[in-house]
Design a protein around this motif. Structure first.
Motif, short mmCIF file in Angstrom:
data_model
loop_
_atom_site.label_atom_id
_atom_site.label_comp_id
_atom_site.label_asym_id
_atom_site.label_seq_id
_atom_site.Cartn_x
_atom_site.Cartn_y
_atom_site.Cartn_z
N ARG A 14 33.70 62.47 78.54
CA ARG A 14 33.07 63.55 77.69
C ARG A 14 33.90 64.60 77.75
O ARG A 14 34.02 65.12 76.56
N ASP A 15 34.77 64.84 78.54
CA ASP A 15 36.14 65.91 78.19
C ASP A 15 36.90 65.42 77.24
O ASP A 15 37.23 66.34 76.21
N ALA A 16 37.00 64.04 76.93
CA ALA A 16 37.89 63.69 75.77
C ALA A 16 37.14 63.88 74.43
O ALA A 16 37.60 63.87 73.41
N GLU A 17 35.57 63.42 74.44
CA GLU A 17 34.96 63.84 73.32
C GLU A 17 34.74 65.23 72.90
O GLU A 17 34.53 65.74 71.73
N ARG A 18 35.05 66.13 73.88
CA ARG A 18 34.40 67.48 73.47
C ARG A 18 35.30 68.28 72.45
O ARG A 18 34.44 68.94 71.45
N PRO A 19 36.67 68.08 72.35
CA PRO A 19 37.30 68.70 71.33
C PRO A 19 37.03 68.07 69.87
O PRO A 19 37.02 69.06 68.97
N LEU A 20 36.93 66.75 69.71
CA LEU A 20 36.25 66.15 68.59
C LEU A 20 35.09 66.61 68.14
O LEU A 20 34.85 67.02 67.05
N LEU A 21 33.89 66.82 69.17
CA LEU A 21 32.83 67.50 68.75
C LEU A 21 32.94 68.73 68.13
O LEU A 21 32.03 69.35 67.37
N TYR A 22 33.73 69.62 69.07
CA TYR A 22 33.96 70.99 68.66
C TYR A 22 34.44 71.04 67.15
O TYR A 22 34.14 72.08 66.48
N ASP A 23 35.23 70.10 66.75
CA ASP A 23 35.95 70.19 65.36
C ASP A 23 34.91 69.43 64.46
O ASP A 23 35.32 69.46 63.15
N GLY A 24 33.54 69.24 64.80
CA GLY A 24 32.70 68.83 63.93
C GLY A 24 32.90 67.29 63.45
O GLY A 24 32.22 66.69 62.53
N GLN A 25 33.46 66.46 64.26
CA GLN A 25 33.61 65.11 63.60
C GLN A 25 32.37 64.16 64.09
O GLN A 25 31.83 64.52 65.29
N PRO A 26 31.87 63.59 63.12
CA PRO A 26 30.53 62.76 63.43
C PRO A 26 30.72 61.77 64.22
O PRO A 26 30.51 60.37 63.63
N LEU A 27 30.91 61.78 65.40
CA LEU A 27 31.23 60.75 66.52
C LEU A 27 29.82 59.82 66.20
O LEU A 27 29.80 58.50 66.48
N MET A 28 28.75 60.55 66.54
CA MET A 28 27.58 59.48 66.62
C MET A 28 27.58 58.74 65.45
O MET A 28 26.89 57.42 65.45
N ASP A 29 27.68 59.08 64.12
CA ASP A 29 27.52 58.49 62.86
C ASP A 29 28.45 57.21 62.97
O ASP A 29 28.11 56.14 62.39
N ARG A 30 29.57 57.53 63.45
CA ARG A 30 30.75 56.56 63.44
C ARG A 30 30.27 55.38 64.42
O ARG A 30 30.45 54.26 64.36
N ALA A 31 29.76 56.04 65.77
CA ALA A 31 29.36 55.00 66.65
C ALA A 31 28.50 54.12 66.12
O ALA A 31 28.21 52.86 66.35
N ALA A 32 27.27 54.59 65.47
CA ALA A 32 26.43 54.03 65.18
C ALA A 32 26.54 52.95 63.93
O ALA A 32 26.11 52.10 63.93
N ALA A 33 27.70 53.35 63.14
CA ALA A 33 27.94 52.59 62.13
C ALA A 33 28.63 51.24 62.60
O ALA A 33 28.20 50.04 62.32
N ALA A 34 29.43 51.37 63.74
CA ALA A 34 30.24 50.23 64.32
C ALA A 34 29.07 49.46 65.07
O ALA A 34 29.03 48.14 64.97
N LEU A 35 28.18 49.88 65.67
CA LEU A 35 26.97 49.20 66.41
C LEU A 35 26.33 48.26 65.57
O LEU A 35 25.90 47.47 65.68
#
Length: 236
Positions: A14-35
């Motif tokens: 979670r700590d490693a994800e936080r700055p990416l989410l703060y920068d607006g990176q679409p982590l969920m969309d990327r995770a879902a596409a790979a899934l």
């Protein structure tokens, strides 16, 4: 070929994800596409084995991000009959709307009982790394898993766990009881959670696939909590 990678606690991830989410990176969309890519490959395998009918896919969607990942991935599936069972009091609204607009049908627990419990594949997005110290499934989630377990244990139904099998504690690999769906494949996001490698983790997680979400910088100076053998890395 199997690869050994570090494993981390839920808090470290979670700590490693936080700055990416703060920068607006679409982590969920990327995770879902790979899934979706991984699940579609399994769907295609089932069609090759049984070309006369479309596979039946059941999405168990909890109220958190794992439920959103599962729903968005389901929306991208092709050549499959997709059903969605929401297991919490809330649901990821965008994910649900997207899935229903594309391929999915919303079902209730009673519908599963009436139609029979043998699905070709279950996408387990009930719980994620926000699981409490007591990871026991409750309510609709528990009833659905109990209903599906016989077919899963008989290998009539495959399971893809979204990030980790629901009911598995992400740090110590414990479970409250046996009401957990053993995964055929666990698609874990960003980094392998150490709970997949200890306790009941290896028994319940099946093949481990890591989706790389670019957490390397955030984890570079973090001491790993363990290590894991994964089958492959997929770019997310």
């Amino acid at each position: 070929m199997p690869e050994t990678v570090p494993a981390y606690t839920a808090a470290q991830v979670r700590d490693a994800e936080r700055p990416l989410l703060y920068d607006g990176q679409p982590l969920m969309d990327r995770a879902a596409a790979a899934l979706a890519q991984i699940v579609q490959a399994l769907v295609d395998e089932i069609i090759d084995e049984r070309p006369e009918e479309q596979p039946r896919i059941l999405v168990l969607a909890g109220s958190g991000d794992n439920g959103g990942d599962a729903l968005l991935a389901a929306a991208a599936l092709q050549r499959a009959d997709v059903e969605v069972l929401t297991t919490g009091t809330r649901v990821h609204e965008h994910g649900l709307a997207t899935a229903l607009a594309q391929v999915a049908e919303l079902v209730e627990l009673a519908d599963l009982r009436d139609a029979g419990t043998v699905c070709d594949l279950v996408l387990d997005g009930i719980l994620g790394i926000g699981t409490a110290a007591d990871p026991a499934l409750r309510g609709t989630a528990r009833d659905a898993v109990s209903l599906l377990l016989p077919a899963v244990r008989d290998a009539a139904t495959r399971v893809v766990a979204v990030d980790l099998p629901s009911g598995l504690q992400p740090d110590d690999g414990s479970t409250a009881d046996d009401t957990v769906l053993p995964a055929t494949v666990t698609v874990t996001f960003g980094a392998v959670k150490v709970g997949l490698t200890v306790g009941r983790g290896p028994e319940l997680s099946g093949e481990l696939v890591l989706v790389d979400l670019g957490l390397g910088d955030g984890l570079a100076d973090v001491p790993a909590a363990g290590e894991a053998s994964i089958s492959r890395v997929v770019e997310g």
